[in-house]
Design a protein around this motif. Structure first.
Motif, PDB file in Angstrom:
ATOM      1  N   TYR A  33       0.830  -1.207   0.000  1.00  0.00           N
ATOM      2  CA  TYR A  33       0.000   0.000   0.000  1.00  0.00           C
ATOM      3  C   TYR A  33       0.865   1.259   0.000  1.00  0.00           C
ATOM      4  O   TYR A  33       1.875   1.348   0.701  1.00  0.00           O
ATOM      5  N   ASP A  34       0.446   2.211  -0.804  1.00  0.00           N
ATOM      6  CA  ASP A  34       1.174   3.472  -0.899  1.00  0.00           C
ATOM      7  C   ASP A  34       0.956   4.321   0.352  1.00  0.00           C
ATOM      8  O   ASP A  34      -0.044   4.187   1.058  1.00  0.00           O
ATOM      9  N   HIS A  36       1.025   8.217   2.244  1.00  0.00           N
ATOM     10  CA  HIS A  36       0.800   9.644   2.028  1.00  0.00           C
ATOM     11  C   HIS A  36       1.169  10.395   3.300  1.00  0.00           C
ATOM     12  O   HIS A  36       1.118   9.835   4.404  1.00  0.00           O
ATOM     13  N   TYR A  38       0.835  14.226   5.566  1.00  0.00           N
ATOM     14  CA  TYR A  38       0.088  15.460   5.794  1.00  0.00           C
ATOM     15  C   TYR A  38       0.883  16.349   6.746  1.00  0.00           C
ATOM     16  O   TYR A  38       1.559  15.869   7.642  1.00  0.00           O
ATOM     17  N   GLN A  91      -0.094   8.272   6.357  1.00  0.00           N
ATOM     18  CA  GLN A  91      -1.395   7.600   6.183  1.00  0.00           C
ATOM     19  C   GLN A  91      -1.290   6.569   5.085  1.00  0.00           C
ATOM     20  O   GLN A  91      -0.589   6.785   4.072  1.00  0.00           O
ATOM     21  N   SER A  93      -3.227   2.406   3.873  1.00  0.00           N
ATOM     22  CA  SER A  93      -4.346   1.482   4.039  1.00  0.00           C
ATOM     23  C   SER A  93      -3.824   0.214   4.697  1.00  0.00           C
ATOM     24  O   SER A  93      -2.609  -0.031   4.720  1.00  0.00           O
ATOM     25  N   SER A 100      -8.612   3.054   5.940  1.00  0.00           N
ATOM     26  CA  SER A 100      -7.476   3.967   6.039  1.00  0.00           C
ATOM     27  C   SER A 100      -6.897   3.946   7.451  1.00  0.00           C
ATOM     28  O   SER A 100      -7.625   3.753   8.429  1.00  0.00           O
ATOM     29  N   PHE A 102      -3.855   6.047   9.998  1.00  0.00           N
ATOM     30  CA  PHE A 102      -2.948   7.169  10.188  1.00  0.00           C
ATOM     31  C   PHE A 102      -1.865   6.783  11.186  1.00  0.00           C
ATOM     32  O   PHE A 102      -2.105   5.989  12.102  1.00  0.00           O
TER      33      PHE A 102
ATOM     34  N   TRP B  49      -9.247   7.776  11.467  1.00  0.00           N
ATOM     35  CA  TRP B  49     -10.210   7.618  10.388  1.00  0.00           C
ATOM     36  C   TRP B  49     -11.501   7.015  10.954  1.00  0.00           C
ATOM     37  O   TRP B  49     -11.470   6.014  11.658  1.00  0.00           O
ATOM     38  N   ASN B  60     -17.776   2.340   4.357  1.00  0.00           N
ATOM     39  CA  ASN B  60     -16.685   1.581   4.945  1.00  0.00           C
ATOM     40  C   ASN B  60     -16.333   2.259   6.264  1.00  0.00           C
ATOM     41  O   ASN B  60     -16.072   3.463   6.283  1.00  0.00           O
ATOM     42  N   ARG B 100     -11.813  11.823  -0.450  1.00  0.00           N
ATOM     43  CA  ARG B 100     -10.820  10.758  -0.566  1.00  0.00           C
ATOM     44  C   ARG B 100     -10.668  10.344  -2.024  1.00  0.00           C
ATOM     45  O   ARG B 100     -11.644  10.039  -2.700  1.00  0.00           O
ATOM     46  N   TYR B 104      -4.279  10.366  -9.758  1.00  0.00           N
ATOM     47  CA  TYR B 104      -3.846  11.697 -10.166  1.00  0.00           C
ATOM     48  C   TYR B 104      -2.958  11.578 -11.386  1.00  0.00           C
ATOM     49  O   TYR B 104      -2.106  10.680 -11.451  1.00  0.00           O
ATOM     50  N   TYR B 109      -3.278   4.857  -7.384  1.00  0.00           N
ATOM     51  CA  TYR B 109      -2.388   4.307  -6.389  1.00  0.00           C
ATOM     52  C   TYR B 109      -3.096   3.250  -5.561  1.00  0.00           C
ATOM     53  O   TYR B 109      -4.329   3.150  -5.572  1.00  0.00           O
ATOM     54  N   SER B 110      -2.315   2.484  -4.820  1.00  0.00           N
ATOM     55  CA  SER B 110      -2.893   1.341  -4.101  1.00  0.00           C
ATOM     56  C   SER B 110      -3.616   1.733  -2.820  1.00  0.00           C
ATOM     57  O   SER B 110      -4.289   0.913  -2.215  1.00  0.00           O
ATOM     58  N   SER B 111      -3.434   2.956  -2.364  1.00  0.00           N
ATOM     59  CA  SER B 111      -4.236   3.452  -1.246  1.00  0.00           C
ATOM     60  C   SER B 111      -4.618   4.891  -1.536  1.00  0.00           C
ATOM     61  O   SER B 111      -3.916   5.605  -2.239  1.00  0.00           O
ATOM     62  N   ASP B 112      -5.774   5.288  -1.036  1.00  0.00           N
ATOM     63  CA  ASP B 112      -6.290   6.630  -1.281  1.00  0.00           C
ATOM     64  C   ASP B 112      -5.792   7.622  -0.240  1.00  0.00           C
ATOM     65  O   ASP B 112      -5.413   7.235   0.862  1.00  0.00           O
ATOM     66  N   TRP B 113      -5.853   8.877  -0.598  1.00  0.00           N
ATOM     67  CA  TRP B 113      -5.495   9.929   0.336  1.00  0.00           C
ATOM     68  C   TRP B 113      -6.652  10.897   0.505  1.00  0.00           C
ATOM     69  O   TRP B 113      -7.620  10.870  -0.249  1.00  0.00           O
ATOM     70  N   PHE B 114      -6.556  11.759   1.515  1.00  0.00           N
ATOM     71  CA  PHE B 114      -7.623  12.706   1.820  1.00  0.00           C
ATOM     72  C   PHE B 114      -7.196  14.124   1.436  1.00  0.00           C
ATOM     73  O   PHE B 114      -6.230  14.662   1.967  1.00  0.00           O
ATOM     74  N   ASP B 115      -7.925  14.699   0.495  1.00  0.00           N
ATOM     75  CA  ASP B 115      -7.621  16.051   0.053  1.00  0.00           C
ATOM     76  C   ASP B 115      -8.736  16.555  -0.845  1.00  0.00           C
ATOM     77  O   ASP B 115      -9.109  15.854  -1.797  1.00  0.00           O
TER      78      ASP B 115
END
Lengths: 111, 127
Positions: A33-34, A36, A38, A91, A93, A100, A102, B49, B60, B100, B104, B109-115
């Motif tokens: 998993y990627d 991120h 903040y 963050q 997964s 998700s 953190f 989360w 979810n 989410r 881009y 990508y394999s996991s989502d981000w929040f923005d």
């Protein structure tokens, strides 16, 4: 206790390079998993700093960079500035949680 | 540019239900590209989360909150809502809503981000 582990605090002097680590699990970062990152300045909402391990959204200075290897990821800040003093969160997964996750956050202090 | 704004009561009594709404402007909540989520931050603590919803209503939730959480979407008013039941002092926090996404520039990508994130709303559980 967060699934992603970060150091509670780091510090550096102006101009210095600092790194913040983010250690995950085999069902999370280790599963591919990627990650991120903040930045949360005092009294404000978190702002996306790095997405997809090492990509900067428009407007984020190239002093900020990210990397990922195995079950860990890192955020590096070069040419440290006073305005970088903030809390930083990773963050990702995690398949064990089906959602998700953190990190616990790292407070960066610019001395 | 998409903007999110949380609204709702700032005080909730113990054992009652916390209800918040997130209004989305500058973009359609029914976009097929994005999910919409809630994240909270207790005073002087980190981010947690809470859950996520798609415009179809698919949800979810964080397993630790799943028994008490419900997120719904109102596409006609371009907003989504959070309900957290049986609250205690431990639910006192800044509650953020966020968009989410995980794609881009043509790459996903394999996991989502929040923005982006909303500015947050402080909810205090107190009698």
């Amino acid at each position: 206790q967060s699934v992603l582990t970060q150091p509670p605090s780091v510090s550096g002097t102006p101009g210095q390079r600092v790194t913040i680590s983010c250690t995950g699990t085999s069902s999370g970062i280790g599963a591919g998993y990627d990650v991120h990152w903040y930045q949360q300045l005092p009294g404000t909402a978190p702002k996306l700093l790095i997405y997809g391990n090492n990509n900067r959204p428009s407007g984020v200075p190239d002093r900020f960079s990210g990397s990922k290897s195995g079950t860990s990821a890192s955020l590096a800040i070069t040419g440290l500035q006073a305005e970088d003093e903030a809390d930083y969160y990773c963050q990702s997964s995690d398949s064990s949680l089906s959602g998700s996750v953190f990190g616990g956050g790292t407070r960066l202090t610019v001395l | 540019q998409v903007q999110l704004q949380e609204s709702g009561p700032g005080l909730v009594k113990p054992s009652e239900t916390l209800s918040l709404t997130c209004a989305v402007s500058g973009g359609a909540i029914s976009s097929s590209t994005y999910y919409w989520g809630w994240i909270r931050q207790p005073p002087e603590k980190g981010l947690e989360w809470i859950g996520t919803i798609y415009y179809t209503g698919s949800t979810n939730y964080n397993p630790s909150l799943k028994s008490r959480v419900s997120i719904s979407v109102d596409t006609s008013n371009n907003q989504f809502s959070l309900r957290l039941s049986s609250v205690t002092a431990a639910d006192t926090a800044l509650y953020y809503c966020a968009r989410r996404g995980g794609c881009y520039g043509g790459r996903c990508y394999s996991s989502d981000w929040f923005d982006p994130w909303g500015q947050g709303i402080l909810v205090t559980v107190t009698s």
